[in-house]
Design an enzyme around this catalytic site. Structure first.
Site, PDB file in Angstrom:
ATOM      1  N   SER A   1     -69.670 -30.843 -96.465  1.00  0.00           N
ATOM      2  CA  SER A   1     -69.213 -30.063 -97.599  1.00  0.00           C
ATOM      3  C   SER A   1     -67.696 -30.161 -97.685  1.00  0.00           C
ATOM      4  O   SER A   1     -66.999 -29.988 -96.689  1.00  0.00           O
ATOM      5  CB  SER A   1     -69.614 -28.594 -97.431  1.00  0.00           C
ATOM      6  OG  SER A   1     -71.004 -28.458 -97.420  1.00  0.00           O
TER       7      SER A   1
ATOM      8  N   CYS B   1     -73.875 -20.799 -97.225  1.00  0.00           N
ATOM      9  CA  CYS B   1     -73.714 -22.106 -96.582  1.00  0.00           C
ATOM     10  C   CYS B   1     -73.773 -21.947 -95.069  1.00  0.00           C
ATOM     11  O   CYS B   1     -73.153 -21.043 -94.504  1.00  0.00           O
ATOM     12  CB  CYS B   1     -72.377 -22.742 -96.986  1.00  0.00           C
ATOM     13  SG  CYS B   1     -72.147 -24.412 -96.325  1.00  0.00           S
TER      14      CYS B   1
ATOM     15  N   ASP C   1     -76.178 -24.167 -99.650  1.00  0.00           N
ATOM     16  CA  ASP C   1     -75.769 -25.478 -99.132  1.00  0.00           C
ATOM     17  C   ASP C   1     -75.969 -25.370 -97.627  1.00  0.00           C
ATOM     18  O   ASP C   1     -75.046 -25.026 -96.890  1.00  0.00           O
ATOM     19  CB  ASP C   1     -74.302 -25.739 -99.488  1.00  0.00           C
ATOM     20  CG  ASP C   1     -73.842 -27.131 -99.095  1.00  0.00           C
ATOM     21  OD1 ASP C   1     -74.652 -27.887 -98.547  1.00  0.00           O
ATOM     22  OD2 ASP C   1     -72.666 -27.452 -99.314  1.00  0.00           O
TER      23      ASP C   1
ATOM     24  N   TRP D   1     -78.191 -26.467 -93.806  1.00  0.00           N
ATOM     25  CA  TRP D   1     -78.721 -27.578 -93.018  1.00  0.00           C
ATOM     26  C   TRP D   1     -79.525 -27.042 -91.840  1.00  0.00           C
ATOM     27  O   TRP D   1     -79.334 -25.914 -91.405  1.00  0.00           O
ATOM     28  CB  TRP D   1     -77.585 -28.471 -92.515  1.00  0.00           C
ATOM     29  CG  TRP D   1     -76.556 -27.766 -91.686  1.00  0.00           C
ATOM     30  CD1 TRP D   1     -76.575 -27.546 -90.334  1.00  0.00           C
ATOM     31  CD2 TRP D   1     -75.335 -27.171 -92.146  1.00  0.00           C
ATOM     32  NE1 TRP D   1     -75.461 -26.864 -89.935  1.00  0.00           N
ATOM     33  CE2 TRP D   1     -74.674 -26.634 -91.026  1.00  0.00           C
ATOM     34  CE3 TRP D   1     -74.724 -27.063 -93.398  1.00  0.00           C
ATOM     35  CZ2 TRP D   1     -73.438 -25.973 -91.122  1.00  0.00           C
ATOM     36  CZ3 TRP D   1     -73.501 -26.409 -93.489  1.00  0.00           C
ATOM     37  CH2 TRP D   1     -72.873 -25.879 -92.364  1.00  0.00           C
TER      38      TRP D   1
END
Length: 714
Positions: free
Chosen positions: A468, A666, A711, A713
């Site tokens: 990012s 995020c 966003d 992971w």
């Protein structure tokens, strides 16, 4: 966002040979110094390792047609395996399916990159042929880059205009002749698990297509490889029935090579690829040819055994453009430690600087060359193939056939056949191919009989890692910043052994190279930091190859809309970009809404990222805008961002319900993101008076309207 799974992004690359240059005396001297000539007198020598595979001569590829049905008919293919791949895994699976179709069931198959064909021709595929879709889901339910054109075509509101629409009897069932099989690659920690294959499957059946068997779904958070193999086992009987072939495989006949390899004795230095990415003649920079960007770096952590790098990446004059919230791809290099380990096992130490050309045998292969050629063995292992991930069980089974002792063969076959043994000895301790081979037989050259084309076929292309962007494109259009923690850990099953992340430790090595005072600060994997032809580290500074990938993680168009930002650790990266952008807009006279940032880390004196920046930024924003911190190791009870969020629940709900704020999360998808979502559902119940079902629907509606973005992971 640091993506390490399917996305992978897997940007795929087609590489073309550079213009052939003349060879000078200076070049000859350089070649001699670098051992690029072999001892044989033959100008071109086919690798002796190819003798163990069925010899085939590459056929010149015909001019590429975008009508895949024409290609299949011209080449007598009965099956086409389409792939949508971001990190290369879906492409690998597609190749394995196609090869098994041909070798085990004698059904001619081809693989196809979705972006290379016009999918309007799906309605032309005859009933005696079969399409297989292997699709990865990227990010929050998005298709992979190479699948976007197909996705846009198949998901449009109106019925897609297929090629035979003018003559079709039933426009509502344009794909009534299409028979297909599907497998998806996803991650259950994400909200939209395997969205790509699910949506495509639904669309195809809605247009009259017939699915053969069940759509398979692999989970990268579990055991993707095992999911794929289990699905294959269940799929083949259905495949055989519809293709009218025997379920009894024709047998494990002599292996057929996928690639043709040639060692080249005479080659111009200018024609060699020594780690360069992309076509040398291509002038613009993109995913197929990343830009070698100058980088300034600093370590953001203090008094810690961990490192977090802040990178300032200069893209001036590159043509690369980004918008705040986008991702940047950084192309890493494999460590010399792992290169040495694997080439030792394969008996290639003395051939590292020998020039070689690798070319696909199948003229219909999506890529004629798996990486830029001609190149050298050293460049292949260092720059072009992924040697750091655990090898799949079938790869170990294939290598076992070339073992030089029964003990070695038996061990490899056991790992290939026993999934529990494989899980314990390979997956859980994250051993790469070099480590697996070394653990079985550490003798140099113990696996020298393994054909090199099998290694190329078995190992994926080394892929970029996505981060990012932590800078604002309004404030800093020519400098892209990245915030990345170096990854290293000790697996529970092998606590005395350290596993190092490829990309972040490569970046740390580059940082050390630029700061000699910390060169010997600690041990770790060794990297060749100078890059191809010493172009990444010289008097100009340190460079890394990069390209930009667009993201849907974007601020509201109207800056007066309030935002709630949640991002612990390096999850704060895009939020730093957002805060800086809103502060920039405020300084330039814009009406900027309330900005609430929830940030978390271990300690305020150890890993508090951008600690010195926040006061000035939030002073600029003014009003009720502020940062709310959660320091998990500074109190008896650990406190996380979700806890701070709940402490401020009434204020947060007011921002959502009355001020129509946007939410941005995020970081870790597995725990943090789920806990944060649960907190917002609780707010809808506690402060909004909604039932559990209504509260969950409220959050789903926020997502569908773009007011709740992630966003994250795994």
């Amino acid at each position: 966002m640091t993506h390490t799974t399917a996305t992978v992004l897997d940007p795929q690359s087609l590489f073309v040979l550079g213009t052939i240059g003349t060879i000078s005396l200076g070049t000859l001297a350089w070649l001699a110094r670098n051992h690029l000539f072999t001892s044989t007198k033959s100008p071109i020598r086919t690798s002796g390792q190819m003798e163990s595979a069925k010899k085939q001569t590459p056929v010149a590829a015909p001019k590429k047609s975008r009508n895949f049905v024409e290609v299949m008919q011209q080449q007598s293919r009965r099956v086409i395996v389409f792939y949508g791949s971001q990190t290369g895994t879906a492409e690998d699976y597609a190749s394995r399916i196609a090869k098994e179709c041909t070798q085990k069931y004698n059904v001619s198959a081809m693989t196809a990159d979705l972006e290379e064909y016009d999918m309007e021709h799906l309605d032309e595929l005859p009933t005696d042929k079969l399409a297989i879709f292997v699709l990865a889901t990227y990010g929050e339910g998005e298709p992979t880059d190479n699948a976007v054109p197909f996705w846009d075509f198949i998901t449009q509101e109106e019925t897609p205009q297929f090629s035979q629409a003018d003559s079709a009897e039933d426009l509502s069932q344009p794909l009534k002749n299409l028979r297909y099989i599907g497998f998806g690659l996803g991650n259950k920690t994400y909200e939209h698990f395997n969205e790509a294959i699910r949506v495509v499957d639904k669309k195809l059946t809605a247009f009259g297509a017939t699915r053969i068997g069940e759509c398979g779904e692999g989970d990268d958070d579990g055991s993707l490889e095992e999911d794929f193999m289990a699905w294959q086992e269940a799929m083949w009987p259905s495949f055989c029935e519809v293709m009218e072939v025997s379920e009894t495989a024709i047998g494990e006949a002599e292996r057929t090579a996928t690639y043709h390899t040639q060692e080249i004795e005479f080659v111009s230095e200018t024609d060699l690829y020594l780690g360069e990415l992309g076509d040398k003649t291509q002038s613009n920079y993109d995913a197929k040819k990343p830009y070698p960007a100058l980088v300034q770096s600093r370590d953001l952590f203090t008094s810690s055994d961990r490192h977090c790098l802040h990178l300032d990446i200069d893209v001036t004059g590159s043509g690369l453009r980004y918008i705040t919230g986008d991702h940047i791809a950084i192309w890493p290099t494999n460590s010399e430690t792992e290169v040495s380990r694997l080439v030792k096992a394969l008996g290639l130490i003395d051939k590292l600087d020998v020039a070689i050309k690798v070319e696909a045998i199948d003229p219909a292969a999506p890529k004629k060359y798996p990486f830029p050629v001609p190149t050298t063995y050293r460049s292949i292992f260092r720059h072009y193939i992924d040697i750091a991930t655990p090898p799949p069980r079938p790869v170990l089974g294939a290598i076992a056939q070339y073992a030089t002792s029964e003990a070695t063969k038996s061990k490899l076959e056991s790992l290939a056949a026993d999934k529990d043994l494989y899980k314990n000895e390979v997956v859980e301790c994250c051993k790469n191919l070099g480590e697996v081979l070394e653990s079985i037989d550490s003798t140099a050259g113990a696996f020298a009989d393994v054909p090199f084309d099998l290694i190329v076929e078995s190992l994926s292309r080394l892929q970029p890692r996505y981060y990012s962007i932590s800078s604002s494109s309004l404030e800093s259009p020519n400098t892209i910043t990245v915030t990345a923690v170096t990854l290293k850990y000790n697996p529970e099953s092998t606590p005395d052994r350290t596993v190092y992340g490829v990309a972040t430790n490569y970046l740390w090595a580059m940082h050390q190279a630029a700061h000699p005072e910390i060169q010997n600060a600690e041990s770790g994997p060794e990297y060749y930091t100078k890059g191809p032809r010493d172009t990444y580290l010289n008097e100009d500074g340190v460079k890394v190859p990069v390209h930009v990938r667009k993201s849907n993680f974007k601020l509201p168009r109207n800056p007066s809309v309030p935002v709630i930002l949640v991002g612990p650790g390096t999850g704060v990266a895009p939020h730093r970009a957002f805060v800086r952008e809103r502060a920039f807009q405020k300084r330039n006279g814009k009406d900027v809404g309330k900005t609430l940032l929830f940030f978390g880390c271990r300690r305020s004196d150890e890993d508090y990222l951008y600690k010195d920046e926040w006061p000035e930024l939030f002073d600029t924003l003014g009003g009720e805008s502020r940062i709310i911190n959660a320091f998990s190791r500074e109190t008896d009870k650990k406190v996380y961002v979700q806890d701070r969020l709940r402490e401020n629940g009434s204020e947060v709900w007011d921002m959502l319900d009355k001020q129509h704020a946007y939410i941005y999360v995020c970081g870790d998808a597995k725990r943090m993101a789920k806990d944060v979502q649960t907190a917002f559902i609780e707010f809808a119940q506690q402060f909004g008076g909604k039932s559990t079902e209504e509260a969950e629907q409220y959050v789903r509606d926020l997502r569908s309207k773009g007011r709740y973005q992630e966003d994250v992971w795994a």
